[in-house]
Design a protein around this motif. Structure first.
Motif, PDB file in Angstrom:
ATOM      1  N   LEU A  98      -3.595  11.057   2.162  1.00  0.00           N
ATOM      2  CA  LEU A  98      -3.258   9.613   2.561  1.00  0.00           C
ATOM      3  C   LEU A  98      -4.680   8.862   1.730  1.00  0.00           C
ATOM      4  CD1 LEU A  98      -2.381   9.632   6.356  1.00  0.00           C
ATOM      5  CD2 LEU A  98      -1.105   9.469   4.422  1.00  0.00           C
ATOM      6  N   ALA A  99      -5.679   9.503   1.346  1.00  0.00           N
ATOM      7  CA  ALA A  99      -6.582   8.751   0.957  1.00  0.00           C
ATOM      8  C   ALA A  99      -6.213   8.056  -0.384  1.00  0.00           C
ATOM      9  CB  ALA A  99      -7.858   9.635   0.330  1.00  0.00           C
ATOM     10  N   ASP A 100      -4.963   8.538  -1.134  1.00  0.00           N
ATOM     11  CA  ASP A 100      -4.662   8.090  -2.376  1.00  0.00           C
ATOM     12  C   ASP A 100      -4.086   6.283  -1.967  1.00  0.00           C
ATOM     13  OD1 ASP A 100      -1.923   8.273  -1.343  1.00  0.00           O
ATOM     14  OD2 ASP A 100      -1.358   9.884  -2.737  1.00  0.00           O
ATOM     15  N   ASP A 101      -3.586   6.220  -0.776  1.00  0.00           N
ATOM     16  CA  ASP A 101      -3.363   4.727  -0.422  1.00  0.00           C
ATOM     17  C   ASP A 101      -2.097   4.465  -0.736  1.00  0.00           C
ATOM     18  OD1 ASP A 101      -4.404   2.518   1.139  1.00  0.00           O
ATOM     19  OD2 ASP A 101      -4.246   1.056  -0.781  1.00  0.00           O
ATOM     20  N   GLU A 102      -1.152   5.205  -1.353  1.00  0.00           N
ATOM     21  CA  GLU A 102       0.470   4.869  -1.392  1.00  0.00           C
ATOM     22  C   GLU A 102       0.932   4.783  -0.179  1.00  0.00           C
ATOM     23  OE1 GLU A 102       2.892   7.346  -3.853  1.00  0.00           O
ATOM     24  OE2 GLU A 102       1.325   8.021  -5.328  1.00  0.00           O
ATOM     25  N   LEU A 139       2.556   1.092   0.491  1.00  0.00           N
ATOM     26  CA  LEU A 139       4.067   0.890   0.559  1.00  0.00           C
ATOM     27  C   LEU A 139       4.562   0.264   1.790  1.00  0.00           C
ATOM     28  CD1 LEU A 139       7.070   1.878  -0.478  1.00  0.00           C
ATOM     29  CD2 LEU A 139       6.781   3.987   0.928  1.00  0.00           C
ATOM     30  N   VAL A 140       3.888   0.675   3.016  1.00  0.00           N
ATOM     31  CA  VAL A 140       3.974  -0.163   4.116  1.00  0.00           C
ATOM     32  C   VAL A 140       3.773  -1.749   4.161  1.00  0.00           C
ATOM     33  CG1 VAL A 140       3.502  -0.385   6.558  1.00  0.00           C
ATOM     34  CG2 VAL A 140       3.711   1.865   5.642  1.00  0.00           C
ATOM     35  N   ARG A 141       2.642  -1.992   3.245  1.00  0.00           N
ATOM     36  CA  ARG A 141       2.382  -3.405   3.123  1.00  0.00           C
ATOM     37  C   ARG A 141       3.539  -4.101   2.617  1.00  0.00           C
ATOM     38  NH1 ARG A 141      -2.924  -1.572   2.549  1.00  0.00           N
ATOM     39  NH2 ARG A 141      -2.660  -1.425   0.141  1.00  0.00           N
ATOM     40  N   ARG A 142       4.197  -3.392   1.390  1.00  0.00           N
ATOM     41  CA  ARG A 142       5.143  -4.093   0.521  1.00  0.00           C
ATOM     42  C   ARG A 142       6.327  -3.875   1.089  1.00  0.00           C
ATOM     43  NH1 ARG A 142       4.077  -2.169  -5.536  1.00  0.00           N
ATOM     44  NH2 ARG A 142       6.015  -3.260  -5.885  1.00  0.00           N
ATOM     45  N   TYR A 190       3.357   9.687   4.287  1.00  0.00           N
ATOM     46  CA  TYR A 190       2.749  10.360   5.354  1.00  0.00           C
ATOM     47  C   TYR A 190       2.297  11.709   5.446  1.00  0.00           C
ATOM     48  CZ  TYR A 190      -0.019   9.059   9.292  1.00  0.00           C
ATOM     49  OH  TYR A 190      -1.096   8.815  10.268  1.00  0.00           O
ATOM     50  N   VAL A 191       3.376  12.369   5.583  1.00  0.00           N
ATOM     51  CA  VAL A 191       2.991  13.926   5.642  1.00  0.00           C
ATOM     52  C   VAL A 191       3.147  14.669   4.437  1.00  0.00           C
ATOM     53  CG1 VAL A 191       4.245  13.756   8.089  1.00  0.00           C
ATOM     54  CG2 VAL A 191       5.653  14.284   5.933  1.00  0.00           C
ATOM     55  N   ASP A 192       3.312  13.929   3.214  1.00  0.00           N
ATOM     56  CA  ASP A 192       3.316  14.683   1.871  1.00  0.00           C
ATOM     57  C   ASP A 192       4.121  15.813   1.814  1.00  0.00           C
ATOM     58  OD1 ASP A 192       2.210  14.931  -0.652  1.00  0.00           O
ATOM     59  OD2 ASP A 192       0.980  16.460  -0.158  1.00  0.00           O
ATOM     60  N   ASP A 193       5.686  15.515   2.097  1.00  0.00           N
ATOM     61  CA  ASP A 193       6.574  16.426   1.934  1.00  0.00           C
ATOM     62  C   ASP A 193       7.725  15.632   1.431  1.00  0.00           C
ATOM     63  OD1 ASP A 193       8.623  18.445   2.341  1.00  0.00           O
ATOM     64  OD2 ASP A 193       7.809  19.028   4.078  1.00  0.00           O
ATOM     65  N   ALA A 194       8.294  15.854   0.491  1.00  0.00           N
ATOM     66  CA  ALA A 194       9.566  15.124  -0.224  1.00  0.00           C
ATOM     67  C   ALA A 194      10.707  15.667   0.355  1.00  0.00           C
ATOM     68  CB  ALA A 194       9.513  15.447  -1.706  1.00  0.00           C
TER      69      ALA A 194
END
Length: 348
Positions: free
Chosen positions: A227-231, A235-238, A284-288
């Motif tokens: 989550l440190a990459d801020d993606e 995404l939530v903000r947009r 969030y969970v880093d699982d595609a």
């Protein structure tokens, strides 16, 4: 309708019980369930081997567009009444500590955790069921007032996992162990482990876990360094911007979308939002796989309602273009588009 003849096997009673739900016959449904109990079937089996699979069937009939939302809600209400009747008939007195059972904030599928709550009660726990969509702050406030041995949290939709993590952490800060369950954590509980929570695949397993406080407190910490990459946060903000741009794109590429009725427009906006929300949860969970599984499910739902898979493909293509500077999101969107047809999409 007339209630089916008494049986001692919930599997045999299943077709008749589902017929009761289809006919919206609350009294016949209760008769089926209590008939099993009176015939010697343990109440726990009635809840887990009759009511639970029947509710799954209700969901499948909605997904196949065989039942309307109204029919689904009516059937769910009847099953809730059946659960209450079975629980009252059993009338088990508590011998164990207090367990608080609740749905995640924003989670409205309350029947599955209600079933868990009643099974825990049948096994002797003193259960407080808080119901659907419990805000984290309200849950914590309740825990501060009442001495709970554990909290059982339910999540049916993976898009609620970020909320789930916040609730799990809030309970931990209150020093109350947590066990989680529901399809929202994955069929094997993989996303529960990622969030640092003990996972129970069913109500009996939850009861056993709650009885082993050491096991509940030995769960490894959440694994969310990505989550440190801020993606996810970006995404939530947009979210609103993404939905608006996707709707504009759909209207430009699919002429039929320009003449949608209010109901069609609401449904489309809802679908566009769900796509963003599930993508955010996957980040969030880093699982595609969380997102790719959702896309397959969504395509099936929309196809049963006459919306071609290409409509989903167009939206995924648009989001991939807009989010090209989001490496994990772009990769996930690429994977989800594999196998989907491209080209013009028809009307909803």
């Amino acid at each position: 309708m007339t209630a089916p003849a008494a049986t001692t096997d919930p599997t045999d009673a299943f077709p008749g019980y589902v017929d009761c739900l289809a006919d919206a016959d609350e009294y016949a449904a209760i008769d089926v369930a209590l008939g099993l109990v009176d015939a010697g079937v343990p109440p726990e089996r009635v809840l887990l081997d009759l009511v639970a699979p029947a509710q799954s069937e209700v969901g499948e009939r909605w997904a196949r567009n065989e039942w309307s939302v109204a029919q689904e809600h009516a059937a769910t209400h009847i099953s809730e009444r059946v659960v209450a009747a079975v629980a009252a008939h059993a009338n088990v007195r508590p011998t164990g500590g207090r367990v608080v059972v609740a749905c995640m904030d924003g989670e409205w599928h309350a029947l599955p955790p209600r079933l868990v709550a009643e099974v825990l009660r049948l096994r002797g726990w003193q259960v407080t069921f808080l119901g659907a969509s419990v805000p984290a702050a309200h849950l914590v406030s309740y825990l501060h007032r009442h001495d709970a041995q554990a909290v059982a949290l339910a999540c049916a939709l993976p898009m609620r996992l970020p909320h789930a993590h916040r609730m799990i952490e809030a309970c931990r800060r209150s020093d109350v162990p947590v066990v989680v369950g529901g399809r929202g954590f994955g069929a094997d509980g993989r996303w529960a482990a990622r969030l640092g929570a003990a996972w129970a695949p069913d109500a009996p397993s939850a009861s056993e876990l709650i009885g082993d406080e050491r096991a509940l407190r030995r769960v490894p910490a959440a694994q969310l360094a990505h989550l440190a990459d801020d993606e996810y946060a970006s995404l939530v903000r947009r979210r609103g911007e993404l939905i608006d741009s996707a709707l504009t794109d759909l209207r430009e590429r699919v002429p039929a979308a320009r003449s949608y009725t209010a109901a069609q427009l609401d449904a489309t906006v809802s679908d566009l939002g769900h796509i963003v929300d599930f993508l955010a949860a996957a980040l969030y969970v880093d699982d595609a796989s969380l997102f790719t599984e959702f896309v397959k499910w969504l395509v099936g739902i929309l196809s049963s309602r006459g919306v071609p898979a290409s409509a989903v493909g167009l939206t995924l293509e648009h989001y991939a273009t807009v989010l090209r500077d989001f490496p994990r999101a772009a990769h996930t969107l690429t994977l989800s588009r594999a196998g989907l047809p491209s080209g013009p999409a028809g009307a909803r």
